[in-house]
Structure formats: C-alpha cells, structure tokens
Design a protein around this motif. Structure first.
Motif, PDB file in Angstrom:
ATOM      1  N   GLU A 152     -85.591 -60.601  67.012  1.00 57.99           N
ATOM      2  CA  GLU A 152     -86.025 -61.343  68.198  1.00 57.99           C
ATOM      3  C   GLU A 152     -87.551 -61.379  68.268  1.00 57.99           C
ATOM      4  OE1 GLU A 152     -85.305 -63.704  71.504  1.00 57.99           O
ATOM      5  OE2 GLU A 152     -83.922 -62.953  69.950  1.00 57.99           O
ATOM      6  N   ASN A 153     -88.194 -60.242  67.971  1.00 60.61           N
ATOM      7  CA  ASN A 153     -89.660 -60.212  67.968  1.00 60.61           C
ATOM      8  C   ASN A 153     -90.258 -61.171  66.954  1.00 60.61           C
ATOM      9  OD1 ASN A 153     -89.837 -58.258  69.964  1.00 60.61           O
ATOM     10  ND2 ASN A 153     -90.002 -56.538  68.535  1.00 60.61           N
ATOM     11  N   SER A 154     -89.555 -61.382  65.845  1.00 60.25           N
ATOM     12  CA  SER A 154     -90.100 -62.217  64.768  1.00 60.25           C
ATOM     13  C   SER A 154     -90.320 -63.658  65.200  1.00 60.25           C
ATOM     14  CB  SER A 154     -89.160 -62.180  63.555  1.00 60.25           C
ATOM     15  OG  SER A 154     -87.949 -62.881  63.823  1.00 60.25           O
ATOM     16  N   ARG A 155     -89.668 -64.062  66.264  1.00 52.02           N
ATOM     17  CA  ARG A 155     -89.856 -65.429  66.767  1.00 52.02           C
ATOM     18  C   ARG A 155     -91.273 -65.640  67.290  1.00 52.02           C
ATOM     19  NH1 ARG A 155     -85.128 -66.084  71.001  1.00 52.02           N
ATOM     20  NH2 ARG A 155     -86.190 -68.081  71.310  1.00 52.02           N
ATOM     21  N   LEU A 156     -91.966 -64.529  67.589  1.00 52.92           N
ATOM     22  CA  LEU A 156     -93.324 -64.622  68.127  1.00 52.92           C
ATOM     23  C   LEU A 156     -94.395 -64.317  67.086  1.00 52.92           C
ATOM     24  CD1 LEU A 156     -92.672 -62.689  71.479  1.00 52.92           C
ATOM     25  CD2 LEU A 156     -92.654 -65.167  71.109  1.00 52.92           C
ATOM     26  N   LEU A 157     -93.975 -64.075  65.836  1.00 54.60           N
ATOM     27  CA  LEU A 157     -94.929 -63.687  64.796  1.00 54.60           C
ATOM     28  C   LEU A 157     -95.869 -64.819  64.408  1.00 54.60           C
ATOM     29  CD1 LEU A 157     -93.081 -61.640  62.007  1.00 54.60           C
ATOM     30  CD2 LEU A 157     -94.816 -60.831  63.599  1.00 54.60           C
ATOM     31  N   THR A 158     -97.116 -64.455  64.150  1.00 54.59           N
ATOM     32  CA  THR A 158     -98.042 -65.394  63.519  1.00 54.59           C
ATOM     33  C   THR A 158     -98.172 -65.064  62.031  1.00 54.59           C
ATOM     34  OG1 THR A 158     -99.901 -63.973  64.143  1.00 54.59           O
ATOM     35  CG2 THR A 158     -99.340 -65.795  65.621  1.00 54.59           C
ATOM     36  N   GLU A 159     -97.988 -63.784  61.675  1.00 57.39           N
ATOM     37  CA  GLU A 159     -97.927 -63.384  60.269  1.00 57.39           C
ATOM     38  C   GLU A 159     -97.084 -62.116  60.175  1.00 57.39           C
ATOM     39  OE1 GLU A 159    -101.723 -60.967  59.059  1.00 57.39           O
ATOM     40  OE2 GLU A 159    -102.402 -62.773  60.120  1.00 57.39           O
TER      41      GLU A 159
END
Length: 544
Positions: free
Chosen positions: A128-135
């Motif tokens: 779920e956090n990965s949806r907000l990743l920039t890198e």
C-alpha cells in the motif's frame, strides 16, 4: 515527552513523581524475571516462520527482531523506599520491502499463526505504501553472518544483585547527604537488560544480550534565613556496564575540585561531596557576565557534544527527513561536499563509535544486522562524514551502512539513531591542572544542567552543576548563575587545548528522544577535559 525529560531527569521533584516521566514499557514481573533466558533455537524457529510468510506474500527483503526488554527502577527519598518496579516487554517486530517500499508490523502473540499474520500484514502495508513512492528503497549490501551472538562484557549482572544491597546503598547515599547538610535527598537506580534477536533474509541470526546501569541522586539545600535554595545532582554517567560500575577502585580516581573516577563511580563519596557543595552554592559569588576561557569537565561537555555534534550529523536531520526534538541541521550536504567546511579547530576530532566497551551505545550488531564500527565525523576540525544506515548510505556515497540503526522496542520500527559520538582526547600528556594553570580569566564547569539549542542545532546555551572561577591559573572560588552562549561553529573553533587519554571519560543519556511516534535511545559521549577560549558567559539570575 519533552526533550529535557529524555536527555536528563534534571530538576525533577519528588521521587514518586519521577516514574511517570520515564519511558517504561511492558508489564510488572517478579524481580528475578531477568535471570530467565529464551532458547536461541526457539527464536530462530519463530523468525523463520516470519521470514517464510513474508517471502510467500512477495517481500523481497525481510528482517525480524525478537525483543525481550527488562527494566528495573529502585526509587528512594530520604529514609524511605518510594518504589521498586520491574517490567518486561516481549514480542516481535517484522520489517519488509515489497514493491520497493517499507512495511512494518509487530505482535506480542508468539505462536506461529500470529507471527505469520503479522508478517503478511507488514507486506500488505508495504504494498500500500508503494503507491506513494517516488523511488524504491535502496539498501546498501550486507552480508549474512549466519548464527552468531554478542554479550556485553559485564563483570556482575546488576539484576542478580540482591535488592537489599541496592536499597541499602541508596538509603546510605540519602543519609550521607542529609548528614552533610542537604534538606532533601532522593536517589534512584535504573537497570536495563535488552535481550535481542535479529534475523533477516540476508542470512543472519544474531542473538545479543545488552546491559545498562544508571545510579543517580538529587539533593536540595534551603537557606533558612532567605528561603533561597540550591540543588546538586549526581555526577554519575549512565553506562553500558554491570553492577561493577558502582565498585569504584582507588586506581581510577581523577583528582580535581571534586573527586571523579575513570570508568567507575563511587555514589556515596559523590553524595558526601554534593552535600558540601550544595551549601557552598548558596553563598557562592554570582558571575559577572563577559568573555571567559572555559575549562569543561567531561561530566559537562558530553551534553554539549550530544546537542551540537551528535544530532546535527544525523543524516536524516541533514536531509530534512527528521525535524522533531529541536529541528533539522545546519550541517547540510553542501558543507560536506565542499570537503573543507571548518566545523572546529584542528584539535577537534569527533568520531562515531558503536564498539567502545562500557558505552551505552555499544553492541555487536545494530538493528539492521550490521556489524558495528568506528568512523570519523569531524577530522582535524573539518566535516568529513555523517551517521548513515542501510537505506541512506548511497546518498553520501557509502558502500555499506555505518551500523547505527536502532529501535527502542520490538513494537517500534528501527531507524537512524545516534551512535556514541565522542571527542578524541589530546595526544600530549596534560592533566586538568595543566589546563587550568594557563588560564588568566576563566570558569571551570563540572556536571550538566539546563540547555537550549535552536532548530538547526546552531545557536545554543548551556549551564552546569558546579562552577569555579579561574584567576591567573588558579581556582579562586565557587561561582553561580553561570551559562555560556555560542553558536556551534564558533564554539568548536574556540577549542584550544585538552587533556590526554588518561582523563578521557564517558557521559551520556539514558533517554535521548527522536522521531514521531517518539522513541528513546541510550547513547554515550566521551571526551577529556577541554578548554575553549573567549566564550560568552551570561548571568542567569539577572534580567536583561
């Protein structure tokens, strides 16, 4: 919790009121609970359940921390025992990378099903956090160590010492202080045992046994005629040692204005001296504001190192990722990249060190399973490095973590925490008397006190416990109402002389705060007595 509560319990009132302000985790347990041990083979089996469950749900990296955290607090006031508390906290924290992002979950239910569910939850959170990743997260490589262990090199487990012996010591300290003229006296003994197990998909299974101890006291004397009062707190340092810390040896004495010890502590002797000194503080001369050369004892200077050198070289503060507990840092990357930023004089050599025996931060491996080490932060007065962990190392061109990752509990996620940050002693043989005899107008400061520092760790003010005026190379009497002000760069460039290794001692904090949600860690700072020229001193009792 306010930062001052973390850094030192200075100025707290009745002993019964202390415990609510101290970070304590877990449930009350019998006094002998710390003598039990959990079989490492069982911890390995539980870790493998978590590692396999996370891998099956798509985690590309997983680490597991099984923690058993034991605390003992013995609190006395005058002739009474105020409280005896024994706590235990036991559980597992699971951290994963999935889809390039971190996820974390924890449980205190240590059956296989609960462990597997916690691991699966950590993976779901990461995705779920990965949806907000920039890198994606970029971890420095780390070899697995296999099955290894590390134990703090203590001589006497303080948890095994009979409670009567501990209580008798504290009550004798209070009694000596009261007979010496103090009106109020309370003394406390804090003990910590962290039994920690780390496992990761890198192939490490690491079992560690860590011990810490802090004996301390607080004295108050009231002038019956005026109603004014003064305090004097213990000059002890919390240490990563066993009960042998309280067994001071004659060969460890460092003679000065007050007797101190190298690596050991005589609590009763300190209380007797404190009772006399707290009376002297009432009649001491109030300082005249102005420029002074300061001779700073390690029992004082450790806190200035902590605030002005330790925190501003934390890489997460430098990058702006961390701004809690007094802000970010003035030591921005451009200063490091210039390779010539003059942090201090050429005498200033500051190191990060997680290996020093007896220090609060000493462990064999950090909470990412990285073997600990020592490295330069300030070299000959120039900023050369920071404090970095696995997912930060690439930012400053490091090929590996510096091993300074820590979580204060199994239920807390680990992150970059300060290692022991210390000022290396001088290379030439010099005593405290040698430093004082070359001072025309100065102040010798012993013990830590109140402080203030700005949001970039640049402008600051520090007080202490004891202040002695220096005139023409000699101690001329006690002062009071002293605090010095400077900015970090100005202060460390004023460093002009220091004692050698024979005077090197550790100070430190049991409760250093950082993060949100807040976590506390224990960290030491070593130095020898050091001189700083032309520092601005103010009178704290006079209104501007």
């Amino acid at each position: 919790m306010k930062r001052r509560d973390f850094v030192h319990l200075t100025g707290l009132g009745a002993a019964a009121a202390m415990l609510p302000s101290i970070p304590v985790w877990g449930n009350s347990v019998p006094l002998d609970a710390a003598l039990d041990r959990i079989d490492p083979a069982l911890k390995k089996r539980m870790s493998d359940v978590a590692l396999n469950a996370a891998r099956s749900r798509g985690a590309t990296y997983t680490d597991v921390r099984i923690g058993r955290y034991l605390n003992q607090f013995v609190v006395t006031r005058e002739d009474k025992v105020q409280n005896i508390v024994n706590t235990e906290s036991y559980g597992m924290g699971i951290r994963v990378i999935a889809n390039g992002s971190w996820g974390f979950a924890a449980t205190d239910k240590m059956d296989n099903d609960s462990i597997a569910k916690a691991a699966e939850l950590a993976v779901a959170i990461a995705k779920e956090n990965s949806r907000l990743l920039t890198e994606p997260v970029q971890l420095a490589p780390q070899k697995g160590y296999g099955e290894v262990s590390w134990k703090a090199p203590i001589e006497k487990n303080a948890f095994e010492v009979p409670m009567k012996e501990k209580v008798d010591l504290l009550l004798s300290v209070n009694d000596a202080a009261l007979k010496g003229g103090a009106n109020y006296a309370n003394s406390i003994l804090f003990l910590v045992n962290e039994q920690k197990y780390f496992a990761s998909t890198d192939g490490s299974y690491i079992d560690q046994d860590i011990h810490r101890i802090w004996p301390t006291f607080f004295l108050t004397k009231i002038d019956a005629k005026t109603g004014k009062f003064e305090t004097r707190n213990s000059l002890s340092a919390p240490m990563g040692m066993g009960y042998e810390y309280l067994e001071a040896r004659p060969q460890d004495k460092i003679q000065g204005v007050t007797t101190l010890y190298k690596g050991r502590y005589d609590m009763l002797e300190d209380a007797k001296a404190a009772a006399t000194q707290v009376g002297q503080k009432i009649t001491a001369k109030s300082v005249e504001a102005g420029k002074y050369d300061l001779v700073l004892d390690p029992s004082h200077l450790w806190l200035t190192i902590h605030e002005s050198s330790g925190h501003p070289t934390e890489l997460d503060r430098v990058l702006g990722y961390e701004a809690n507990f007094a802000g970010t840092s003035f030591l921005t990357l451009d200063k490091w990249q210039s390779k010539n930023f003059k942090y201090g004089s050429e005498l200033v050599n500051i190191v990060g060190d997680k290996t020093q025996p007896g220090s609060l931060g000493a462990v064999g491996y950090d909470d990412e399973g990285v073997g600990t080490k020592k490295w330069d932060i300030i070299k000959d007065g120039v900023l050369v490095n920071y404090q970095a962990i696995r997912d930060q190392a690439h930012i400053v061109g490091l090929n590996e973590s510096q091993g300074c990752c820590y979580a204060d509990n199994w239920s807390s996620v680990q992150f970059q925490r300060m290692p022991n940050v210390s000022l290396l002693p001088g290379k030439q043989k010099k005593s405290i008397d040698d430093l004082i005899k070359n001072v025309e107008k100065g102040i010798y400061i012993i013990g830590d006190g109140s402080f203030s520092i700005d949001q970039q760790r640049y402008n600051f003010q520090f007080g202490g416990q004891l202040y002695y005026e220096i005139k023409e190379g000699k101690i001329a009497g006690m002062l009071k109402d002293v605090a010095y002000q400077a900015n970090t760069q100005e202060f460390w460039n004023a460093c002009s002389d220091m004692c050698d290794e024979s005077d090197y001692r550790l100070g430190g904090s049991f409760f250093d705060g950082k993060g949100q949600p807040a976590q506390s860690s224990a960290v030491s700072h070593g130095c020898a007595t050091t001189r700083f020229n032309g520092v601005n001193v103010i009178n704290t009792a006079r209104k501007i």
